[in-house]
Motif scaffolding. Structure first.
Motif, PDB file in Angstrom:
ATOM      1  N   PHE A   1       0.850  -1.184   0.000  1.00 12.22           N
ATOM      2  CA  PHE A   1       0.000   0.000   0.000  1.00 12.22           C
ATOM      3  C   PHE A   1       0.885   1.233   0.000  1.00 12.22           C
ATOM      4  O   PHE A   1       1.816   1.340   0.797  1.00 12.22           O
ATOM      5  CB  PHE A   1      -0.867  -0.031   1.270  1.00 12.22           C
ATOM      6  CG  PHE A   1      -2.062   0.871   1.217  1.00 12.22           C
ATOM      7  CD1 PHE A   1      -2.975   0.766   0.183  1.00 12.22           C
ATOM      8  CD2 PHE A   1      -2.269   1.800   2.218  1.00 12.22           C
ATOM      9  CE1 PHE A   1      -4.085   1.587   0.171  1.00 12.22           C
ATOM     10  CE2 PHE A   1      -3.377   2.617   2.198  1.00 12.22           C
ATOM     11  CZ  PHE A   1      -4.285   2.518   1.180  1.00 12.22           C
TER      12      PHE A   1
ATOM     13  N   SER B   1     -12.448  -6.925  -1.617  1.00 12.14           N
ATOM     14  CA  SER B   1     -11.899  -5.739  -0.959  1.00 12.14           C
ATOM     15  C   SER B   1     -10.792  -5.093  -1.789  1.00 12.14           C
ATOM     16  O   SER B   1     -10.713  -3.865  -1.893  1.00 12.14           O
ATOM     17  CB  SER B   1     -11.350  -6.116   0.428  1.00 12.14           C
ATOM     18  OG  SER B   1     -12.362  -6.660   1.241  1.00 12.14           O
ATOM     19  N   LEU B   2      -9.946  -5.921  -2.381  1.00 17.27           N
ATOM     20  CA  LEU B   2      -8.816  -5.398  -3.147  1.00 17.27           C
ATOM     21  C   LEU B   2      -9.232  -4.720  -4.441  1.00 17.27           C
ATOM     22  O   LEU B   2      -8.737  -3.649  -4.782  1.00 17.27           O
ATOM     23  CB  LEU B   2      -7.828  -6.523  -3.448  1.00 17.27           C
ATOM     24  CG  LEU B   2      -6.913  -6.984  -2.318  1.00 17.27           C
ATOM     25  CD1 LEU B   2      -6.128  -8.212  -2.748  1.00 17.27           C
ATOM     26  CD2 LEU B   2      -5.971  -5.866  -1.899  1.00 17.27           C
TER      27      LEU B   2
ATOM     28  N   LYS C   1     -11.758  -0.701  -2.956  1.00 21.20           N
ATOM     29  CA  LYS C   1     -10.642   0.225  -2.737  1.00 21.20           C
ATOM     30  C   LYS C   1      -9.769  -0.177  -1.546  1.00 21.20           C
ATOM     31  O   LYS C   1      -9.274   0.662  -0.812  1.00 21.20           O
ATOM     32  CB  LYS C   1     -11.182   1.649  -2.551  1.00 21.20           C
ATOM     33  CG  LYS C   1     -11.980   2.148  -3.734  1.00 21.20           C
ATOM     34  CD  LYS C   1     -12.550   3.530  -3.499  1.00 21.20           C
ATOM     35  CE  LYS C   1     -13.359   4.004  -4.684  1.00 21.20           C
ATOM     36  NZ  LYS C   1     -13.943   5.346  -4.463  1.00 21.20           N
ATOM     37  N   LYS C   2      -9.608  -1.491  -1.360  1.00 19.05           N
ATOM     38  CA  LYS C   2      -8.720  -2.046  -0.330  1.00 19.05           C
ATOM     39  C   LYS C   2      -9.242  -1.852   1.084  1.00 19.05           C
ATOM     40  O   LYS C   2      -8.466  -1.774   2.046  1.00 19.05           O
ATOM     41  CB  LYS C   2      -7.302  -1.477  -0.464  1.00 19.05           C
ATOM     42  CG  LYS C   2      -6.701  -1.639  -1.848  1.00 19.05           C
ATOM     43  CD  LYS C   2      -5.293  -1.084  -1.898  1.00 19.05           C
ATOM     44  CE  LYS C   2      -4.709  -1.177  -3.291  1.00 19.05           C
ATOM     45  NZ  LYS C   2      -5.335  -0.261  -4.249  1.00 19.05           N
TER      46      LYS C   2
ATOM     47  N   ALA D   1      -7.821  -0.774   6.321  1.00 18.27           N
ATOM     48  CA  ALA D   1      -7.208  -0.703   4.997  1.00 18.27           C
ATOM     49  C   ALA D   1      -6.229  -1.857   4.865  1.00 18.27           C
ATOM     50  O   ALA D   1      -5.507  -2.186   5.815  1.00 18.27           O
ATOM     51  CB  ALA D   1      -6.476   0.626   4.811  1.00 18.27           C
ATOM     52  N   ILE D   2      -6.211  -2.478   3.705  1.00 19.46           N
ATOM     53  CA  ILE D   2      -5.250  -3.550   3.430  1.00 19.46           C
ATOM     54  C   ILE D   2      -3.923  -2.895   3.039  1.00 19.46           C
ATOM     55  O   ILE D   2      -3.837  -2.165   2.057  1.00 19.46           O
ATOM     56  CB  ILE D   2      -5.749  -4.456   2.291  1.00 19.46           C
ATOM     57  CG1 ILE D   2      -7.062  -5.137   2.695  1.00 19.46           C
ATOM     58  CG2 ILE D   2      -4.693  -5.499   1.930  1.00 19.46           C
ATOM     59  CD1 ILE D   2      -7.740  -5.892   1.567  1.00 19.46           C
ATOM     60  N   GLU D   3      -2.883  -3.146   3.836  1.00 18.24           N
ATOM     61  CA  GLU D   3      -1.577  -2.533   3.558  1.00 18.24           C
ATOM     62  C   GLU D   3      -0.692  -3.412   2.700  1.00 18.24           C
ATOM     63  O   GLU D   3       0.084  -2.912   1.891  1.00 18.24           O
ATOM     64  CB  GLU D   3      -0.879  -2.193   4.873  1.00 18.24           C
ATOM     65  CG  GLU D   3      -1.569  -1.062   5.628  1.00 18.24           C
ATOM     66  CD  GLU D   3      -0.705  -0.483   6.727  1.00 18.24           C
ATOM     67  OE1 GLU D   3      -0.792   0.744   6.951  1.00 18.24           O
ATOM     68  OE2 GLU D   3       0.047  -1.240   7.358  1.00 18.24           O
ATOM     69  N   LYS D   4      -0.766  -4.723   2.878  1.00 22.82           N
ATOM     70  CA  LYS D   4      -0.028  -5.610   1.971  1.00 22.82           C
ATOM     71  C   LYS D   4      -0.586  -7.015   2.042  1.00 22.82           C
ATOM     72  O   LYS D   4      -1.254  -7.402   3.005  1.00 22.82           O
ATOM     73  CB  LYS D   4       1.474  -5.607   2.273  1.00 22.82           C
ATOM     74  CG  LYS D   4       1.862  -6.192   3.600  1.00 22.82           C
ATOM     75  CD  LYS D   4       3.369  -6.060   3.821  1.00 22.82           C
ATOM     76  CE  LYS D   4       3.774  -6.577   5.198  1.00 22.82           C
ATOM     77  NZ  LYS D   4       5.191  -6.338   5.492  1.00 22.82           N
TER      78      LYS D   4
END
Length: 299
Positions: free
Chosen positions: A37, A89-90, A94-95, A125-128
């Motif tokens: 991210f 989600s990804l 928008k993550k 939020a998905i960071e990685k």
């Protein structure tokens, strides 16, 4: 894969006896990062505008795994429904998705099934994402509290409509700035002690509290309604709620109680004061552990 039957009782409440709703949170050895991210900066806001609801995937957890804003967590997702949630989600949301807990509230005497309230929602939020041989490791970051208005679907995974849940008791900038400064100084002192306790030879090692504080101060630009992103003082009030080095089971239990209380508080100043007290207690605790460590090294 076992099917899960849900009975929707009222907004933010679901009834089920199926613990299979809960994903695994084990953390196998990571493999090379496939997705990361970006962390660009944005200007801090002073005022929050009203937001419309968002429909997002919902991921449930037990009550002892509440997630607070600014906190990070690594999930191991491997069931088909949760991998589908990750993909949604990804690529479509928008993550983002919502982390919430199932809080047991009652037992149905006739069926023996427990009822659970959907509580302590946190937009994440998905960071990685790191691909594994089975499933994926997903690093997430808590952004801000949300209220689940209603459930939209149960299969293949839960989705629902959510709105931001922010502190609503106004305080002067002077009051908040003073407490924010206190907690920043306390967290930096704690971080300095933790580094010595964890690995004296690795001066650059960063602790969880330092990571959360840094993120709160420099929140990256996020592709969502700004009303879902808490102001600086509110974010910093949550940053202290991280486990310290070498925490015992009783200390982790105390932390969980602090996190649940913090998620219920609606007054930023109250939460800041509560968090400062918690950090000061941890400073004393880590200092004592360092003293014991020093004594042991001399024996």
């Amino acid at each position: 894969m076992m099917n899960v039957s849900l009975s929707f009782c009222q907004p933010s409440t679901l009834c089920t006896s199926k613990r299979q709703l809960l994903p695994s949170t084990s953390t196998p050895t990571p493999t090379p990062i496939l997705f990361s991210f970006s962390h660009s900066h944005k200007k801090r806001r002073r005022f929050v505008t009203c937001a419309s609801s968002l429909e997002l995937p919902l991921l449930p957890f037990p009550i002892d795994q509440v997630l607070v804003p600014s906190e990070t967590k690594t999930l191991h997702l491997y069931e088909a429904r949760y991998l589908a949630l990750l993909e949604e989600s990804l690529f479509k949301k928008k993550k983002f998705f919502v982390h919430f807990v199932l809080d047991p509230i009652a037992i149905n005497d006739t069926s023996g099934e427990a009822s659970f309230a959907a509580r302590y929602g946190c937009l994440v939020a998905i960071e990685k994402v790191e691909q594994l041989e089975i499933g994926a490791l997903v690093s997430i970051r808590g952004i801000g509290r949300v209220k689940i208005l209603k459930f939209q679907q149960a299969k293949p995974y839960l989705t629902g409509a959510v709105i931001p849940l922010l502190d609503n008791i106004p305080h002067s900038d002077t009051e908040l700035s003073s407490e924010v400064l206190k907690i920043k100084e306390a967290l930096r002192s704690l971080n300095s002690l933790e580094i010595k306790l964890k690995a004296p030879q690795e001066a650059l090692l960063q602790t969880l509290t330092a990571n959360s504080l840094r993120w709160s101060e420099n929140t990256p630009a996020l592709d969502c309604d700004n009303s879902f992103i808490p102001p600086l003082a509110e974010l910093v009030s949550f940053a202290a709620l991280q486990p310290v080095s070498g925490s015992s089971e009783s200390e982790l239990l105390k932390l969980q109680k602090k996190k649940l209380r913090a998620m219920d508080i609606k007054d930023t100043l109250d939460r800041l004061e509560d968090s400062i007290g918690y950090v000061q207690d941890n400073i004393s605790l880590v200092a004592a552990k360092l003293a014991i460590q020093s004594l042991d090294s001399r024996l």
